[in-house]
Design an enzyme around this catalytic site. Sequence first.
Site, short mmCIF file in Angstrom:
data_model
loop_
_atom_site.label_atom_id
_atom_site.label_comp_id
_atom_site.label_asym_id
_atom_site.label_seq_id
_atom_site.Cartn_x
_atom_site.Cartn_y
_atom_site.Cartn_z
N ARG A 167 -2.18 3.73 -43.92
CA ARG A 167 -1.23 4.66 -44.55
C ARG A 167 -0.98 5.91 -43.70
O ARG A 167 -0.08 6.69 -43.99
CB ARG A 167 -1.65 5.00 -45.97
CG ARG A 167 -2.99 5.66 -46.09
CD ARG A 167 -3.45 5.68 -47.54
NE ARG A 167 -2.62 6.53 -48.39
CZ ARG A 167 -2.56 7.85 -48.28
NH1 ARG A 167 -3.27 8.47 -47.37
NH2 ARG A 167 -1.78 8.56 -49.09
N PRO A 214 -24.02 -0.04 -43.47
CA PRO A 214 -24.47 1.18 -44.15
C PRO A 214 -25.19 2.14 -43.22
O PRO A 214 -25.42 3.30 -43.56
CB PRO A 214 -25.40 0.67 -45.25
CG PRO A 214 -25.69 -0.75 -44.94
CD PRO A 214 -24.61 -1.25 -44.04
N GLU A 219 -28.80 -9.64 -44.01
CA GLU A 219 -29.56 -8.44 -43.63
C GLU A 219 -28.92 -7.71 -42.45
O GLU A 219 -29.47 -6.73 -41.96
CB GLU A 219 -31.00 -8.83 -43.26
CG GLU A 219 -31.84 -9.26 -44.44
CD GLU A 219 -31.85 -8.23 -45.57
OE1 GLU A 219 -32.21 -7.08 -45.31
OE2 GLU A 219 -31.46 -8.59 -46.69
N ASP A 274 -1.78 14.73 -48.17
CA ASP A 274 -2.92 14.12 -48.85
C ASP A 274 -4.04 15.09 -49.11
O ASP A 274 -4.25 16.01 -48.34
CB ASP A 274 -3.54 13.03 -47.96
CG ASP A 274 -2.78 11.76 -48.02
OD1 ASP A 274 -2.01 11.59 -48.96
OD2 ASP A 274 -2.97 10.94 -47.10
N1 ADE Z 1 -21.94 -3.19 -45.38
C1 ADE Z 1 -22.83 -3.11 -46.39
N2 ADE Z 1 -22.81 -1.91 -46.95
C2 ADE Z 1 -21.88 -1.18 -46.27
C3 ADE Z 1 -21.43 0.15 -46.37
N3 ADE Z 1 -21.90 1.01 -47.27
N4 ADE Z 1 -20.47 0.55 -45.51
C4 ADE Z 1 -20.00 -0.30 -44.57
N5 ADE Z 1 -20.39 -1.57 -44.44
C5 ADE Z 1 -21.34 -2.01 -45.28
#
Ligand code: ADE
Length: 262
Positions: free
Chosen positions: A153, A88, A115, A168
Amino acid sequence: MNFTVLTIFPEMFQLFRAHGIIKRAIERNKISVSTINIRDFAEGRHQVTDDRPYGGGCGMVMKPEPLAGAIRSAKKKSPDSITIHLTPQGRVFNQKVAQQFALYDGLILVCGRYEGIDERICQDFIDDEISIGDYVLTGGELASMVLIDAVARLIPGVLGGVDSAEKDSFSDDLLEHAQYTRPGTFEDKNVPEVLLSGNHKKIEEWKLETSLIRTFLKRKDLLKNRLLTEQEIEILKKWCLDIEKIIHSQPLRSTNALSGSQ
Ligand code: ADE
């Protein structure tokens, strides 16, 4: 394109590989989707892949040695690949990033759990960090599948139509036009007549106009980024004129009535 996924849950990818366009692309040798089990590179009888974080705190961190072993093994098999960590904290994935990734020979996708992964792996073994959105998943596996699906794709020959991927949504900062299929009438609603007319020029104009209006209504931000063609500017000007006509055809009201006060 070779996708190599490093995960402690390789079984998650069995179904992903076994269906639809991804399955067909694998069968036609347009892509490969293989997994490496990070646990296979963990030492000891229990092959532990995670440990408590230094400095305390909740949760567990993925140990560096199994990850390093798995990445080195993947690199050996696919030396021209780049190594991407799904997290994230990465830059946010979108169609443009997918188009850039589609140019590589291979992508090694490192899926963290818990984590996250030991920082030394991020510093020394990872070329890019990607997030699929501002929310936190329990691991990188679903994010990897999203990335593989979007990139695969775009590989020539993976989609049926020659130009399916080029048209697309997002590929040129325009959402795709509205789509209809049979029956011509569904619950009293008809398919727009122009689509049945056989007039290809008119159909193309209609497609562009519905693309523009959808982008304007749903994603104005995309339109602001776009270098508009002359035809698109003409369509937008026509709307402006139509809107002005509607406004000017309204009966005159007193200022009080317009502001809504009694
Ligand atoms: N791992 C945990 N959350 C994630 C996300 N939002 N994007 C990519 N990998 C992740």
